[in-house]
Design an enzyme around this catalytic site. Structure first.
Site, short mmCIF file in Angstrom:
data_model
loop_
_atom_site.label_atom_id
_atom_site.label_comp_id
_atom_site.label_asym_id
_atom_site.label_seq_id
_atom_site.Cartn_x
_atom_site.Cartn_y
_atom_site.Cartn_z
N HIS A 135 0.84 -1.20 0.00
CA HIS A 135 0.00 0.00 0.00
C HIS A 135 0.88 1.25 0.00
O HIS A 135 1.07 1.88 -1.04
CB HIS A 135 -0.94 -0.04 1.22
N CYS A 159 -0.68 0.30 9.56
CA CYS A 159 -0.85 1.67 9.09
C CYS A 159 -2.26 1.92 8.57
O CYS A 159 -2.93 2.86 8.97
CB CYS A 159 0.16 1.99 7.98
N HIS A 160 -2.70 1.06 7.64
CA HIS A 160 -4.03 1.27 7.08
C HIS A 160 -4.86 0.00 7.06
O HIS A 160 -5.81 -0.12 6.31
CB HIS A 160 -3.93 1.87 5.67
N GLY A 161 -4.43 -0.99 7.85
CA GLY A 161 -5.24 -2.18 8.03
C GLY A 161 -5.28 -3.14 6.85
O GLY A 161 -6.35 -3.60 6.44
N PRO A 174 -6.52 -1.95 2.09
CA PRO A 174 -6.28 -1.10 0.92
C PRO A 174 -5.12 -1.54 0.02
O PRO A 174 -5.00 -1.03 -1.08
CB PRO A 174 -5.97 0.26 1.55
#
Lengths: 195, 281, 440
Positions: A135, A159-161, A174
């Site tokens: 990502h 960080c963003h799953g 993501p």
């Protein structure tokens, strides 16, 4: 000043009365063009080392491939190591994990790959991936003992799953693609050469 | 005003200088000049024609390999070569496996940190490693060598006047101080732990003669290892370690000079052409 | 400004016309180094060296930026980072040797440029400001070069920094404090290395700025020329482009040949072997010498060996060390007063028979001082350097003003055109030689 021929492009070609034939003018032009061209070539050639010096230096390139002894990694364990100054996860999959990964081979995925695509023939328990989330480049958790492995028992990027499965494939979140598998080979049963 | 001041300043400086000169001249004439042992007995390096000398010179790969062996077996015990890596030896004609072997079998292991305990540890050398130093730090080097630190050899031939000739002369120059020298300068006799060598700036150095007997090193290419051969080979090797890009540099030089020569001729013709109507006549 | 016959910039395309009305940069270049700048037609090759100096500043800035990309300003790794650049970075050896030798070439061309200015008295009215600005550039260059030489952190770097900052300690009362302030410590160390790096990166751009002023000042009266006779008519001049651009191009090609030969075949010839030994604060080299371009001034510094005191007492008014420092700085400062020391109305040394002799004595004296600055501090070198230094001061402060008052110059040509074309052409040929008028 009267015996100068000022051309539109600003070049001044000189001529005297006896030699001011068309041929003479052309020959003189040729010398100026040749001199300017050589100067241009020289300037361009000078740019090459100036650009080239910013490319990776010899000592950096010397570390472009590393050899790693994996004999100490027992099934179910993973290690974090570095290659080209980036983290690499080397995971020794258990029989159960291999089975789980193979079962999922047929699932619908964002970046479809089978376990076999991502490992070496006959040594499919060794999963070698870059530890860099596809990502935005964070380092996913799950390699060290006790870290969160995410919903798919592989790696989880906080960080963003992004959730990766046991084969390092992106399953949720993501990240656009699976954890990258670097070029690697087995020099012997216990030594891996990456890069 | 400026001229007045400057004249005064001029007279002052010139006066002081001439006065200094006079004082110096009087001292020079009235005191006996003391000749020093170094001044009189220190020898300039003997000139030797190395393969890499001259604008067209090239390294003799075989010789560099022999020199590396002399360094490895004789010098490396005390002298570091910290700006070189094992991978650099590819330039001496070794292939990847040979370099790996050379590194792995190098007499000094690579210092590292034990992953489990954090204590200092060692591991075999890898091609990407720099050459390990024989002593962990300067204090250890000093302690092991009678208070004289063996200098790093990476740049030795660029760091001494005379370069490789100096290294070669020095290695071959160990001798007993001459009777003449001792008669004139009794203090010039080598002290405890020192060795006489007229090629060393102050005539006595801490390093004992390193190349002593023929065949001290066994050459792989069958060259007879006379002391002179070993000294020459290791000096040649040190030219390379100090300037590994020597050949590349000169090749670039020839190409650039050829190009610039053409450029200069064209620039000259162009210049003459443009000025043709402006010169006299 | 410029001469009334200077060509005017004519934008030829739609774009250049548009540009000319908004930011007339092409016009500026055209008037500065293009066809819009009329230059005396009789300049010899010594007039090439200004452009060459500018070229070497560019070389230094470009290679310097590259070096800075690989350099680490820390005493533990500075030396190793240079070795890394030379050994491992692509073309790092080229960048390093070009930068190190580029400094030497910069000084060579600047010394020739200054020598030309001295011989042809280019500093005289109305060109004083050009000379003064040039000296400012020279001082900035010296500071830049000194600090740059410290950066590799070799033995000569370290001891050079020690000795040069030590000069300031000669200043009474504040000297010690001043030296410590300059170094940011009691001896050269990380603090000094870092600030030298910072300033070494900054000063070249300051130099570039002063060069713009230098060229600006040059364009007010226009270039001087080997006869020293002012431009009188259009036939005395040619447009800078293409006449002098082509000549400078040729000169540049020749100098580049020498530069390239030194870089690729003898890159260490001008350096000192000791600077390939990493700095060791506990061991001084056998004798410390600066880079060759500082040697004349170093010789002057060392020439003062006797304190100035009251005779027959122990009272010292100025110690020898301070005298040396004053003289060294003085030897450069005095050049700032040159336009007012040399009052001869004739500019060119070609028409000044006595001046000419002393000029070449000065050149020989500078060569001798260069040699003496590098020689060990022992006799007879010390005595020789005292005589040579004495001549240096005498030349500028005593001899030059005297000659300018007493010398009878040779007749000057009536015009540049006459000097170039000789007496056979032109009607004024039969006119008597131009009688110089006092400049004031």
């Amino acid at each position: 000043m009267t015996d100068q021929i000022v051309k539109d492009n600003g070049d001044v070609a000189s001529g005297d009365n006896t030699e001011n034939t068309e041929d003479g003018v052309r020959r003189r032009d040729f010398i100026h063009i040749a001199a300017l061209s050589v100067a241009g070539v020289g300037a361009a050639a000078t740019v090459y080392p100036l650009v080239s010096q910013m490319a990776p230096s010899a000592d950096v390139l010397a570390l472009a491939s590393v050899e790693i002894d994996v004999s100490a990694i027992t099934p179910g364990q993973a290690i974090k190591t570095t290659w080209r100054k980036r983290p690499v996860f080397i995971r020794n999959l258990t029989a159960n994990e291999i089975a789980e990964a193979k079962k999922d081979d047929t699932q619908e995925m964002r970046d479809p790959q089978t376990l076999a695509d991502r490992t070496v023939d006959g040594k499919e328990n060794w999963l070698v991936t870059l530890g860099v989330c596809t990502h935005l480049g964070c380092i996913p958790l799950g390699a060290a003992a006790g870290e969160v492995k995410g919903e798919f028992d592989g790696y989880f990027c906080p960080c963003h799953g992004s959730h990766y499965d046991v084969a390092g494939r992106i399953r949720k979140g993501p990240a656009p693609s699976n954890l990258e598998v670097p070029e690697f080979s087995f020099l012997s049963d216990t030594v891996i050469k990456i890069g | 005003m400026i001229r007045l001041i400057s004249t005064l300043v001029g007279i002052f400086f010139v006066g002081m200088l001439l006065f200094s000169f006079g004082t110096g001249a009087v001292t020079y004439l009235t005191t006996e000049q003391v000749e020093t042992a170094e001044h009189k007995y220190h020898k300039k390096p003997e000139a030797y024609a190395f393969a890499s000398d001259g604008a067209l010179g090239q390294f003799d790969e075989q010789q560099l390999q022999r020199g590396l062996k002399v360094y490895q077996e004789v010098c490396a015990a005390c002298h570091s070569m910290k700006y070189l890596s094992f991978r650099n030896f590819a330039a001496l004609g070794y292939d990847e496996d040979q370099i790996k072997n050379l590194a792995a079998n190098w007499p000094i292991p690579q210092p590292t940190v034990n992953k489990d305990t954090g204590e200092t540890d060692t591991r075999p050398n890898l091609p990407a490693d720099t050459l390990p130093t024989p002593f962990p730090n300067e204090v250890a080097a000093r302690a092991a060598n009678n208070n004289a630190v063996p200098p790093d050899l990476s740049l030795m031939t660029k760091a001494r006047p005379g370069g490789a000739n100096y290294v070669r002369s020095l290695l071959l120059g160990y001798q007993e101080p001459s009777a003449e020298l001792l008669a004139e300068f009794p203090d010039a006799a080598p002290g405890e732990g020192l060795h006489h060598n007229p090629w060393f700036p102050n005539l006595n150095l801490a390093m004992a003669q390193p190349l002593v007997i023929p065949d001290q090193v066994t050459y792989d290419d069958g060259t007879e290892a006379s002391v002179e051969q070993m000294a020459t080979d290791v000096a040649a090797f040190l030219i390379w370690t100090a300037e590994p890009k020597l050949e590349e540099r000169r090749q670039t030089g020839w190409a650039v000079l050829a190009f610039l020569l053409i450029a200069a001729v064209l620039a000259f013709l162009s210049y003459k052409q443009i000025w043709a109507d402006k010169k006299k006549g | 400004m410029s001469f009334p016959w200077a060509k005017e910039y004519q934008p030829k395309t739609e774009f250049t016309r548009w540009m000319d009305q908004r930011l007339p940069l092409p016009r500026m270049v055209y008037n500065a180094v293009g066809a819009g700048y009329p230059v005396p037609r009789n300049l010899n090759y010594f007039w090439n060296f200004g452009v060459l100096a500018g070229f070497f500043l560019v070389v230094q800035i470009v290679t310097g930026i590259v070096m800075a990309m690989h350099y680490a300003a820390n005493v533990d790794v500075a030396f190793a980072s240079i070795e890394h650049t030379v050994r491992d970075v692509n073309y790092g050896w080229l960048m390093r040797y070009a930068h190190a030798n580029g400094a030497s070439f910069f000084f060579i061309v600047v010394y020739i440029h200054m020598g030309r200015g001295l011989y042809f008295s280019s500093y005289k009215a109305p060109r004083e400001m050009i000379w003064l600005l040039g000296l400012v550039i020279f001082l900035l260059m010296m500071a830049t070069a000194f600090m740059g030489y410290v950066l590799p952190w070799g033995q000569m770097s370290f001891w050079g920094a020690q000795v040069i900052t030590g000069l300031f300690s000669a200043i009474p009362l504040v000297g010690e404090t001043l030296q410590q302030w300059l170094l940011g410590g009691f001896a050269p160390d990380n603090a000094a290395l870092n600030r030298f790096f910072s300033l070494h990166y900054l000063l070249p751009f300051v130099i570039a700025g002063v060069i713009i002023l230098h060229i600006w000042a040059l364009h007010i009266p226009g270039s001087s020329n080997p006869t020293g006779v002012e431009v009188k008519s259009e036939s005395d001049t040619v447009p800078f482009h293409p006449y002098y651009t082509s000549k400078d191009g040729f000169g540049l090609a020749v100098v580049l040949i020498i530069f390239a030969a030194v870089i690729t075949f003898a890159p260490n010839a001008l350096g000192h072997p000791d600077n390939y030994i990493e700095a060791n604060p506990l061991s001084t080299p056998a004798h410390i010498v600066p880079e060759w371009y500082f040697l004349p001034f170093y010789a002057i510094l060392r020439a003062f060996t006797v304190d100035l005191g009251i005779p027959f007492t122990d009272i010292v008014i100025i110690p020898a060390k301070l005298l040396g420092v004053l003289a060294m700085f003085g030897s450069i400062i005095l050049l700032f007063f040159l336009p007012w020391l040399d009052r001869s109305p004739v500019r060119s040394g070609n028409y000044r028979p006595v001046f000419k002799i002393f000029f070449w004595v000065l050149v020989a004296d500078m060569v001798l001082l260069t040699f003496l600055g590098g020689a060990p501090a022992e006799e007879p070198f010390v005595m020789l350097s005292q005589l040579a230094s004495a001549y240096y001061f005498a030349h500028f402060l005593l001899i030059l003003p005297l000659i300018s008052a007493m010398e009878t110059p040779k007749p000057l040509p009536n015009s540049i055109t006459e000097a170039v074309l000789g007496k056979k052409s032109g009607d004024e040929a039969s006119a008597p030689g131009y009688v110089p008028q006092p400049a004031e």
